[in-house]
Design a protein around this motif. Structure first.
Motif, PDB file in Angstrom:
ATOM      1  N   UNK A 256      44.097  27.741  30.205  1.00 28.41           N
ATOM      2  CA  UNK A 256      44.283  28.002  31.638  1.00 28.41           C
ATOM      3  C   UNK A 256      44.589  29.479  31.882  1.00 28.41           C
ATOM      4  N   UNK A 257      45.180  30.140  30.885  1.00 27.58           N
ATOM      5  CA  UNK A 257      45.421  31.586  31.018  1.00 27.58           C
ATOM      6  C   UNK A 257      44.106  32.346  31.212  1.00 27.58           C
ATOM      7  N   UNK A 258      43.018  31.818  30.678  1.00 24.20           N
ATOM      8  CA  UNK A 258      41.711  32.489  30.782  1.00 24.20           C
ATOM      9  C   UNK A 258      40.693  31.555  31.472  1.00 24.20           C
ATOM     10  N   UNK A 259      41.033  31.169  32.703  1.00 26.37           N
ATOM     11  CA  UNK A 259      40.101  30.377  33.525  1.00 26.37           C
ATOM     12  C   UNK A 259      39.679  29.060  32.870  1.00 26.37           C
ATOM     13  N   UNK A 260      40.544  28.474  32.100  1.00 29.51           N
ATOM     14  CA  UNK A 260      40.215  27.171  31.502  1.00 29.51           C
ATOM     15  C   UNK A 260      39.096  27.230  30.492  1.00 29.51           C
ATOM     16  N   UNK A 261      38.897  28.427  29.915  1.00 29.19           N
ATOM     17  CA  UNK A 261      37.730  28.624  29.037  1.00 29.19           C
ATOM     18  C   UNK A 261      38.062  28.237  27.592  1.00 29.19           C
ATOM     19  N   UNK A 262      37.221  27.374  26.997  1.00 35.09           N
ATOM     20  CA  UNK A 262      37.420  27.004  25.594  1.00 35.09           C
ATOM     21  C   UNK A 262      36.577  27.929  24.723  1.00 35.09           C
ATOM     22  N   UNK A 263      35.262  27.752  24.782  1.00 31.37           N
ATOM     23  CA  UNK A 263      34.353  28.700  24.146  1.00 31.37           C
ATOM     24  C   UNK A 263      33.823  29.617  25.239  1.00 31.37           C
ATOM     25  N   UNK A 264      33.224  30.714  24.867  1.00 31.91           N
ATOM     26  CA  UNK A 264      32.773  31.669  25.878  1.00 31.91           C
ATOM     27  C   UNK A 264      31.914  30.990  26.947  1.00 31.91           C
ATOM     28  N   UNK A 265      32.357  31.090  28.179  1.00 31.37           N
ATOM     29  CA  UNK A 265      31.682  30.531  29.352  1.00 31.37           C
ATOM     30  C   UNK A 265      31.571  29.011  29.337  1.00 31.37           C
ATOM     31  N   UNK A 266      32.458  28.373  28.593  1.00 25.67           N
ATOM     32  CA  UNK A 266      32.578  26.905  28.684  1.00 25.67           C
ATOM     33  C   UNK A 266      33.979  26.623  29.222  1.00 25.67           C
ATOM     34  N   UNK A 267      34.042  26.101  30.461  1.00 26.41           N
ATOM     35  CA  UNK A 267      35.336  25.950  31.137  1.00 26.41           C
ATOM     36  C   UNK A 267      35.707  24.472  31.225  1.00 26.41           C
ATOM     37  N   UNK A 268      36.767  24.078  30.546  1.00 24.57           N
ATOM     38  CA  UNK A 268      37.157  22.664  30.540  1.00 24.57           C
ATOM     39  C   UNK A 268      37.945  22.288  31.785  1.00 24.57           C
ATOM     40  N   UNK A 269      38.647  23.239  32.348  1.00 24.43           N
ATOM     41  CA  UNK A 269      39.341  22.992  33.606  1.00 24.43           C
ATOM     42  C   UNK A 269      39.412  24.305  34.378  1.00 24.43           C
ATOM     43  N   UNK A 270      39.823  24.191  35.635  1.00 26.63           N
ATOM     44  CA  UNK A 270      39.944  25.404  36.440  1.00 26.63           C
ATOM     45  C   UNK A 270      41.293  26.042  36.130  1.00 26.63           C
ATOM     46  N   UNK A 271      41.236  27.254  35.643  1.00 30.53           N
ATOM     47  CA  UNK A 271      42.481  27.969  35.352  1.00 30.53           C
ATOM     48  C   UNK A 271      42.582  29.202  36.218  1.00 30.53           C
ATOM     49  N   UNK A 272      43.111  30.266  35.648  1.00 29.41           N
ATOM     50  CA  UNK A 272      43.230  31.508  36.406  1.00 29.41           C
ATOM     51  C   UNK A 272      43.108  32.689  35.460  1.00 29.41           C
ATOM     52  N   UNK A 273      43.231  33.881  36.019  1.00 26.92           N
ATOM     53  CA  UNK A 273      43.333  35.064  35.176  1.00 26.92           C
ATOM     54  C   UNK A 273      44.803  35.412  35.080  1.00 26.92           C
ATOM     55  N   UNK A 274      45.452  34.885  34.043  1.00 28.74           N
ATOM     56  CA  UNK A 274      46.891  35.049  33.881  1.00 28.74           C
ATOM     57  C   UNK A 274      47.203  35.907  32.655  1.00 28.74           C
ATOM     58  N   UNK A 275      46.266  36.779  32.267  1.00 31.02           N
ATOM     59  CA  UNK A 275      46.473  37.551  31.037  1.00 31.02           C
ATOM     60  C   UNK A 275      47.432  38.716  31.254  1.00 31.02           C
ATOM     61  N   UNK A 276      48.190  39.010  30.209  1.00 32.93           N
ATOM     62  CA  UNK A 276      49.040  40.202  30.222  1.00 32.93           C
ATOM     63  C   UNK A 276      48.161  41.405  29.865  1.00 32.93           C
ATOM     64  N   UNK A 277      48.515  42.582  30.350  1.00 33.03           N
ATOM     65  CA  UNK A 277      47.839  43.811  29.902  1.00 33.03           C
ATOM     66  C   UNK A 277      48.305  44.126  28.484  1.00 33.03           C
ATOM     67  N   UNK A 278      47.375  44.536  27.636  1.00 36.50           N
ATOM     68  CA  UNK A 278      47.746  44.877  26.256  1.00 36.50           C
ATOM     69  C   UNK A 278      48.800  45.986  26.230  1.00 36.50           C
ATOM     70  N   UNK A 279      48.691  46.921  27.160  1.00 32.99           N
ATOM     71  CA  UNK A 279      49.652  48.033  27.191  1.00 32.99           C
ATOM     72  C   UNK A 279      51.072  47.519  27.464  1.00 32.99           C
ATOM     73  N   UNK A 280      51.192  46.560  28.359  1.00 35.11           N
ATOM     74  CA  UNK A 280      52.530  45.994  28.632  1.00 35.11           C
ATOM     75  C   UNK A 280      53.076  45.295  27.391  1.00 35.11           C
ATOM     76  N   UNK A 281      52.201  44.600  26.670  1.00 38.02           N
ATOM     77  CA  UNK A 281      52.650  43.908  25.458  1.00 38.02           C
ATOM     78  C   UNK A 281      53.182  44.918  24.440  1.00 38.02           C
ATOM     79  N   UNK A 282      52.474  46.045  24.304  1.00 38.26           N
ATOM     80  CA  UNK A 282      52.905  47.068  23.337  1.00 38.26           C
ATOM     81  C   UNK A 282      54.264  47.654  23.740  1.00 38.26           C
TER      82      UNK A 282
END
Ligand SMILES: Cc1ncc(COP(=O)(O)O)c(C=O)c1O
Length: 394
Positions: free
Chosen positions: A233-259
């Motif tokens: 769900x963090x990546x639009x419900x995507x399992x494999x590239x462009x295969x979406x099992x459910x509707x999710x969202x774009x909930x990703x952290x920025x890599x810079x914030x993680x660092x």
């Protein structure tokens, strides 16, 4: 002048290390997920005592909470939308009442905002006036046959009274999602917040004890049943590239914030200790002022390790706003968290609550005042805050 919060004092000594951590990302143009995020999730998971896959670094605390509710499907085990089950889905979705989530009306807006956005109904239960956290007895009274989830909030950095809430969730088969936005590192009977229920969220908003250089958050998925789905769900419900099992969202952290967060995480426990020492200093100095019941200092539950994201006093006898004005004039940082309980917010009028429904929350809104408590406040600044309050009451 005493600022409520001065982030530069905390960040400046770490800037060289932070810049060094950011450099490979800038040079390599690696901005989304990737190694920096994996490394931060590994470090944070060990801080929380969970497996790396159970710690999801995300775009904000709000998004972590929304993601949690989306992963649990509003608590209703709805068949997934697919061509074969579409009709069945529509029938059940349209006839079944929305799942109800019980939470506190005395919290930041996001808590109830995400319940609404997840298509659920918010049901409020009043707080314990001593701790400002949800009263487990009131929470139990608010449970109905439609309740699917509990969302206790560990306000100001102190954990809720978790045992009765965990028992309630078990007894009524409810999912328990901890809103630990303000409380990463806090504990209840030795158990870290965000790891006691099914899922738990923390915020890395810059004012939190662990603050990013922008928005970020984390969802701990303690109930392993939801790990894979939450990650999708963090990546639009995507399992494999462009295969979406459910509707999710774009909930990703920025890599810079993680660092950045990975550098700061190493200092978090020492910052908690500094805040706790500041709280102790406030108690000592206020004790000498003999203000009686004019102000009430924060209650520390002996079962809790309080991380003092906020140091909240109650100002009694209707004097809070006058004291606030006095402190503003003296340029002593202070803030009201929160002036209006959520059941009285215009956007939640549709829930049908009215003034008087949650008297402890309403009174807290009239009495609370946050004083500066950040890790790098000086002893002299604490003394100035207490002195200014003493002058007001003279
Ligand atoms: C209790 C509570 N819940 C949720 C949030 C949302 O976190 P964020 O600001 O990272 O979206 C906050 C942020 O202040 C909060 O205090």
């Amino acid at each position: 002048m005493v600022p409520l919060l001065d982030l530069t004092r905390e960040n400046k000594p770490l800037l060289d290390e932070i810049k060094a951590a950011m450099e490979p990302l800038l040079v390599g143009s690696q901005f989304i997920l990737g190694k920096a995020v994996d490394d931060f999730e590994a470090a944070a998971s060990s801080y929380f005592g969970v497996k790396p896959e159970q710690a999801l670094a995300v775009s904000s605390g709000t998004d972590a909470q929304l993601l949690a509710l989306m992963a649990m499907n509003g608590g209703l085990d709805m068949p997934r939308l697919s061509s074969s089950s579409e009709a069945a889905y529509r029938d059940t979705a349209s006839t079944r009442p929305p799942g109800e989530c019980v939470t506190s009306p005395f919290t930041f807006f996001a808590t109830a905002g995400v319940i609404h956005r997840a298509g659920m109904r918010t049901v409020f239960a009043d707080i314990d006036p001593k701790t400002f956290n949800i009263d487990p007895v009131k929470a139990a009274e608010a449970v109905t046959k439609n309740t699917t989830a509990l969302m206790p909030v560990h306000l100001y950095g102190q954990a809720c009274d978790m045992d009765p809430l965990l028992a309630l969730a078990k007894d009524k088969n409810l999912l328990l999602i901890e809103d630990a936005a303000q409380a990463m590192g806090a504990k209840h009977k030795g158990r870290p917040v965000a790891t006691m229920g099914d899922m738990g969220e923390v915020s890395f908003f810059p004012t939190k004890n662990l603050g990013a250089f922008g928005d970020a958050g984390m969802l701990i998925v303690k109930n392993e049943k939801y790990v894979e789905k939450a990650r999708r769900i963090r990546v639009h419900g995507m399992k494999n590239r462009y295969e979406h099992l459910e509707v999710g969202g774009n909930f990703r952290i920025d890599a810079i914030q993680a660092a950045i967060l990975q550098v700061k995480l190493k200092h978090l426990n020492s910052w908690h200790e500094m805040r706790r020492a500041n709280a102790a200093r406030y108690r000592e100095l206020f004790g000498k002022l003999n203000l009686g019941e004019k102000i009430i200092l924060p209650y520390e539950d002996p079962n809790c390790y309080h991380i003092y994201n906020q140091f909240i006093i109650r100002v009694t006898n209707g004097k809070r706003d006058a004291l606030k004005k006095h402190l503003d004039e003296k340029q002593i940082g202070n803030m009201i968290y929160y002036p209006t309980p959520l059941h009285l917010q215009p956007c939640f009028a549709y829930l049908g609550y009215k003034k008087g429904d949650f008297p402890h929350s309403e009174k807290a809104c009239e009495e609370v005042l946050a004083l500066p408590i950040h890790s790098h406040i000086t002893q002299d600044e604490i003394a100035q805050v207490v002195e200014a309050i003493g002058v007001f009451f003279k």
